[in-house]
Design a protein around this motif. Structure first.
Motif, PDB file in Angstrom:
ATOM      1  N   PHE A  99      17.758  36.217  48.470  1.00  0.00           N
ATOM      2  CA  PHE A  99      18.657  36.115  47.630  1.00  0.00           C
ATOM      3  C   PHE A  99      19.187  37.976  47.828  1.00  0.00           C
ATOM      4  O   PHE A  99      20.447  38.017  47.145  1.00  0.00           O
ATOM      5  N   ILE A 153      25.120  24.930  37.150  1.00  0.00           N
ATOM      6  CA  ILE A 153      25.415  25.437  39.049  1.00  0.00           C
ATOM      7  C   ILE A 153      25.465  24.246  39.594  1.00  0.00           C
ATOM      8  O   ILE A 153      25.967  24.282  41.056  1.00  0.00           O
ATOM      9  N   ALA A 177      23.791  32.622  46.388  1.00  0.00           N
ATOM     10  CA  ALA A 177      23.286  33.472  44.990  1.00  0.00           C
ATOM     11  C   ALA A 177      24.307  34.150  44.712  1.00  0.00           C
ATOM     12  O   ALA A 177      24.314  33.826  43.531  1.00  0.00           O
ATOM     13  N   VAL A 194      25.469  31.916  41.981  1.00  0.00           N
ATOM     14  CA  VAL A 194      24.616  31.495  40.586  1.00  0.00           C
ATOM     15  C   VAL A 194      24.756  32.530  40.027  1.00  0.00           C
ATOM     16  O   VAL A 194      25.488  32.263  38.776  1.00  0.00           O
ATOM     17  N   GLU A 195      25.354  33.430  40.815  1.00  0.00           N
ATOM     18  CA  GLU A 195      25.220  34.934  39.694  1.00  0.00           C
ATOM     19  C   GLU A 195      27.037  34.596  39.081  1.00  0.00           C
ATOM     20  O   GLU A 195      26.391  35.186  37.440  1.00  0.00           O
ATOM     21  N   ALA A 236      20.039  34.315  40.566  1.00  0.00           N
ATOM     22  CA  ALA A 236      19.710  33.378  41.213  1.00  0.00           C
ATOM     23  C   ALA A 236      18.163  33.113  42.046  1.00  0.00           C
ATOM     24  O   ALA A 236      17.713  32.220  42.468  1.00  0.00           O
TER      25      ALA A 236
END
Ligand SMILES: C[S@@+](CC[C@H](N)C(=O)[O-])C[C@H]1O[C@@H](n2cnc3c(N)ncnc32)[C@H](O)[C@@H]1O
Length: 308
Positions: free
Chosen positions: A118, A164, A184, A187-188, A200
């Motif tokens: 990631f 998510i 990634a 998710v962040e 992530a």
């Protein structure tokens, strides 16, 4: 791109590698552990990996290895879930030891085109065997939000799984997920950053495990491997996540069984056959020195049993 073998001395001790012995390395990688088994006098090591790149690199390095050992390294492409069949196809019914050093190797992680990281951008692939199977992108773009939630929760132990998964469902309606940084980044944005771990980490772990059916592979390798061990043979497993460590711990504990006192006196062993005894009572972890020198070793746990 080198791969420093983790818990090397501890693993050799766990396997009690002996001159003339026959061993299986079900996660050959760059053969860090396998080479040492041969240097200790193993007559034969069957090295299994599902990654063509790993096998090609070890094969190219084989000439250099033959100077240091008289043993033989047999390379086989395949899954360690099939290790019993692979070993029997070599005409062997029993072995002295089996090693599984699970998870992803440094060369796999460092090569952005493999899609495991990631931190670097690459295709969202994550297949250890690139010749077949679904990629991480296939899973992320095709599974329902409920299915993705389940994958992140069970394989990643991710506390924000549902949020998510719903965000992925919304985002992919506009644009398919193709790259590691695309996922990634999402998710962040959803989870935010806290602590040293990348937010992530768990989602990537879950996808890698789903893509490569890591729990299914481990389960088949444990059952098949134990059936191959000679009495006195050793089975050593290195894990990097609590999920796989728990699985190994339970499997070994079930086969180690326990002594139950009988009403009429005496005691009886209760457990699953074949019977084993633990080499150590607890999992072995890396020393402070190794943790300092090799970050990968920090989450490593080694468990080992001996067939009785
Ligand atoms: C952590 S590395 C092993 C490193 C190795 N012990 C060394 O010292 O070089 C794990 C390796 O196992 C392979 N692998 C993971 N799961 C596998 C499976 N189910 N069957 C076969 N190989 C697998 C990966 O492709 C990777 O090369």
């Amino acid at each position: 791109m080198t791969h420093v073998p983790v818990l090397l001395q501890e693993t050799l001790e766990a396997l009690a590698v002996k001159a003339g012995g026959v061993y299986v390395d079900g996660t050959l990688g760059r053969a860090g552990h396998a080479r040492e088994m041969l240097r200790r006098g193993a007559a034969r090591v069957i090295g299994i990996d599902r990654d063509d790149a790993a096998l090609a690199e070890v094969s190219a390095a084989l000439d250099g290895m033959s100077e240091a050992t008289s043993g033989e390294l047999i390379l086989r492409k395949g899954c360690h879930g099939d290790l019993a069949e692979i070993v029997r196809a070599e005409g062997m019914e029993e072995v002295d030891g089996i090693l599984l050093d699970l998870g992803v190797s440094s060369p796999q992680l460092d090569d952005a085109s493999r899609g495991f990281s990631f931190r670097a951008d690459g295709p969202l692939d994550m297949r250890m065997d690139r010749s077949r199977g679904l990629t991480a992108a296939d899973i992320v773009n095709s599974r329902t939000a409920a299915e993705l939630t389940e994958i992140f929760r069970t394989l990643g132990e991710e506390p924000h799984s549902r949020r998510i998964a719903l965000a992925i469902e919304k985002a992919r309606a506009l644009r398919r997920f193709e790259t590691t940084l695309q996922l990634a980044g999402l998710v962040e944005r959803i989870v935010g950053r806290s602590g040293a771990r990348h937010p992530a980490t768990r989602v990537f772990q879950a996808l890698r495990m789903a893509v490569n059916d890591e729990l299914g592979e481990l389960s088949r390798a444990l059952v098949g491997g134990l059936g191959l061990l000679k009495p006195g043979g050793r089975f050593a497993v290195i894990t990097f996540e609590s999920l796989t460590d728990r699985m190994v711990k339970r499997f070994f504990a079930d086969h180690a069984g326990r002594m139950v006192s009988l009403q009429q006196g005496g005691a009886r062993w209760e457990g699953v056959l074949p019977r084993v005894r633990p080499v150590w009572r607890r999992a072995v972890t890396a020393t402070v020195e190794e943790r300092g020198a090799n970050a990968r070793s920090r989450s490593a746990r080694l468990r080992a049993v001996e067939r009785v």
